[in-house]
Design a protein around this motif. Structure first.
Motif, PDB file in Angstrom:
ATOM      1  N   GLN A  95      12.196  -3.363  -3.097  1.00 37.74           N
ATOM      2  CA  GLN A  95      10.678  -3.023  -3.498  1.00 37.74           C
ATOM      3  C   GLN A  95      10.160  -4.168  -4.367  1.00 37.74           C
ATOM      4  OE1 GLN A  95       9.452  -0.804  -1.697  1.00 37.74           O
ATOM      5  NE2 GLN A  95       7.224  -1.285  -2.436  1.00 37.74           N
ATOM      6  N   ARG A 133      -0.896  -2.806   3.527  1.00 40.25           N
ATOM      7  CA  ARG A 133       0.420  -2.777   3.275  1.00 40.25           C
ATOM      8  C   ARG A 133       1.173  -2.613   4.686  1.00 40.25           C
ATOM      9  NH1 ARG A 133       1.888  -2.544  -1.730  1.00 40.25           N
ATOM     10  NH2 ARG A 133       3.759  -1.808  -1.587  1.00 40.25           N
ATOM     11  N   GLU A 165       7.163  -6.512  -2.854  1.00 41.66           N
ATOM     12  CA  GLU A 165       5.606  -6.786  -3.523  1.00 41.66           C
ATOM     13  C   GLU A 165       5.302  -8.082  -3.833  1.00 41.66           C
ATOM     14  OE1 GLU A 165       3.644  -4.395  -4.070  1.00 41.66           O
ATOM     15  OE2 GLU A 165       4.904  -2.699  -3.334  1.00 41.66           O
TER      16      GLU A 165
END
Length: 146
Positions: free
Chosen positions: A40, A30, A44
């Motif tokens: 967020q 990540r 993702e």
């Protein structure tokens, strides 16, 4: 007398192995971004897409590397054998020269190849970094890599 060198060798091997950091699988990688500036859910989704790109680039690279290595190995073997034959022409060891030339040429050919620098140097994580940067993320761990 034998114990001291063996102990030093074992100590050196232990320190070398202890310094090795386990490689993090791509699925767990990540890139660090500022969470205050990041959506967020979008992060993702983009991260998953970039991992997919990195896996495809890595698979393409490995296939190309195998294909090129086979060609380079064959070319090196032939050139090495020819050079060995020429060098050993007036000696009693021509066959030895040919075999040695072929072996050296094959080894040199197998090691040759012009592959993607970032993938070879940094692995597929660098591809993920570049992909995420291309999608507008400012990575906090890039450290100015070229």
């Amino acid at each position: 007398m034998f114990r001291k060198p063996a102990a030093l060798l074992c100590s050196g091997a232990f320190l070398f192995l202890a310094a090795c950091e386990p490689v993090q699988p791509l699925a767990e990688y990540r890139p660090a971004v500022d969470p205050g500036k990041t959506n967020q859910a979008r992060y993702e989704k983009d991260l998953e897409a970039c991992r997919t790109v990195a896996l495809q680039v890595e698979a393409d690279y490995k296939a190309r590397q195998q294909k090129e290595m086979g060609k380079n190995l064959a070319a090196g073997l032939i050139v090495g054998a020819l050079v060995g034959a020429a060098a050993g022409t007036h000696t009693g060891y021509r066959n030895d020269y040919i075999l040695t030339g072929a072996a050296v040429g094959a080894a040199a050919g197998a090691g040759a190849g012009d592959y993607d620098h970032d993938l070879v140097t940094y692995g597929p994580r660098r591809v993920v970094d570049r992909c995420m940067a291309g999608r507008g993320y400012t990575l906090l761990t890039d450290f100015g890599r070229g």
